[in-house]
Write an enzyme that holds these catalytic residues in place. Structure first.
Site, PDB file in Angstrom:
ATOM      1  N   ARG A 143      26.589  -8.389  13.463  1.00  0.00           N
ATOM      2  CA  ARG A 143      27.627  -7.367  13.307  1.00  0.00           C
ATOM      3  C   ARG A 143      28.945  -7.806  13.943  1.00  0.00           C
ATOM      4  O   ARG A 143      30.014  -7.477  13.446  1.00  0.00           O
ATOM      5  CB  ARG A 143      27.148  -6.046  13.879  1.00  0.00           C
ATOM      6  CG  ARG A 143      26.055  -5.411  13.018  1.00  0.00           C
ATOM      7  CD  ARG A 143      25.467  -4.203  13.678  1.00  0.00           C
ATOM      8  NE  ARG A 143      24.557  -3.496  12.794  1.00  0.00           N
ATOM      9  CZ  ARG A 143      23.613  -2.690  13.227  1.00  0.00           C
ATOM     10  NH1 ARG A 143      23.458  -2.471  14.528  1.00  0.00           N
ATOM     11  NH2 ARG A 143      22.830  -2.068  12.363  1.00  0.00           N
ATOM     12  N   ASN A 203      28.658  -2.325   8.528  1.00  0.00           N
ATOM     13  CA  ASN A 203      28.326  -3.187   9.666  1.00  0.00           C
ATOM     14  C   ASN A 203      27.266  -4.236   9.331  1.00  0.00           C
ATOM     15  O   ASN A 203      26.577  -4.721  10.206  1.00  0.00           O
ATOM     16  CB  ASN A 203      27.907  -2.345  10.875  1.00  0.00           C
ATOM     17  CG  ASN A 203      26.674  -1.515  10.608  1.00  0.00           C
ATOM     18  OD1 ASN A 203      26.099  -1.571   9.526  1.00  0.00           O
ATOM     19  ND2 ASN A 203      26.271  -0.742  11.595  1.00  0.00           N
ATOM     20  N   HIS A 206      20.968  -3.329   8.782  1.00  0.00           N
ATOM     21  CA  HIS A 206      20.194  -2.212   9.336  1.00  0.00           C
ATOM     22  C   HIS A 206      18.899  -2.811   9.854  1.00  0.00           C
ATOM     23  O   HIS A 206      18.393  -3.787   9.308  1.00  0.00           O
ATOM     24  CB  HIS A 206      19.879  -1.180   8.244  1.00  0.00           C
ATOM     25  CG  HIS A 206      18.833  -0.187   8.659  1.00  0.00           C
ATOM     26  ND1 HIS A 206      19.146   0.979   9.332  1.00  0.00           N
ATOM     27  CD2 HIS A 206      17.481  -0.204   8.531  1.00  0.00           C
ATOM     28  CE1 HIS A 206      18.025   1.651   9.575  1.00  0.00           C
ATOM     29  NE2 HIS A 206      17.003   0.955   9.109  1.00  0.00           N
TER      30      HIS A 206
END
Length: 182
Positions: free
Chosen positions: A112, A122, A125
């Site tokens: 990120r 970003n 996950h």
């Protein structure tokens, strides 16, 4: 996910902002391998808005829900089942903080920190617990059983009896050569 002497499975998602940039995508795939994750399964898909809303239903009503679900259905995503010792916490460390500005300052070499654009965009996950890893993996791979995988393949992976298939971009068990009778 069941743990086999520290071995865990986790779900990783590579988000649309990453998927639309081949250079950054390749960088993250290489990072996954460098961090000694085994790629067990992966697939690329395009979510409809309702799919994103179902996956992120725990965030319904929060200020970012509409922005997140709209973004996650804006382009292709890649869902991956990753394995290694402490896979959940290690993937979260490799990803870095959710907030991109914080990641860029405090964890500049995290995924990120290097590839995140905003708090929603970003790049990745990752599951945050064993229970969520199980639930999220089932969401994307309903025919995959973590219990079955651990029972039948966990020790082989833990012992390093695996090889990375460059063409399929997945780790497979080494198949011992069949003994030939003389």
């Amino acid at each position: 996910m069941k743990v086999c002497s520290g071995l865990q499975l986790t779900l990783a998602i590579l988000k649309p902002d990453l998927m639309t940039n081949p250079v950054r995508l390749q960088n993250v795939k290489e990072r996954i391998l460098k961090e000694k994750f085994w790629i067990i399964r992966w697939k690329i898909l395009q979510w409809q808005r309702k799919d994103a809303e179902l996956f992120y239903q725990e965030h319904r009503g929060k200020f970012f829900f509409q922005r997140l679900t709209s973004f996650m259905s804006s382009g292709p995503i890649m869902a991956m089942i990753l394995a290694r010792e402490d896979a959940i916490s290690h993937w979260r460390d490799v990803m870095g903080p959710t907030k991109t500005t914080k990641a860029k300052l405090s964890h500049p070499y995290s995924i990120r920190g290097m590839h995140g654009l905003t708090d929603t965009r970003n790049a990745t996950h990752g599951s945050d617990s064993v229970e969520n890893a199980e639930k999220e993996t089932t969401f994307f791979f309903p025919d995959f059983s973590s219990t079955h995988w651990m029972r039948n393949h966990g020790d082989d992976f833990k012992n390093g009896n695996v090889v990375f298939d460059e063409e399929l971009e997945i780790h497979n068990l080494l198949i011992p050569a069949k003994s030939v009778k003389k």
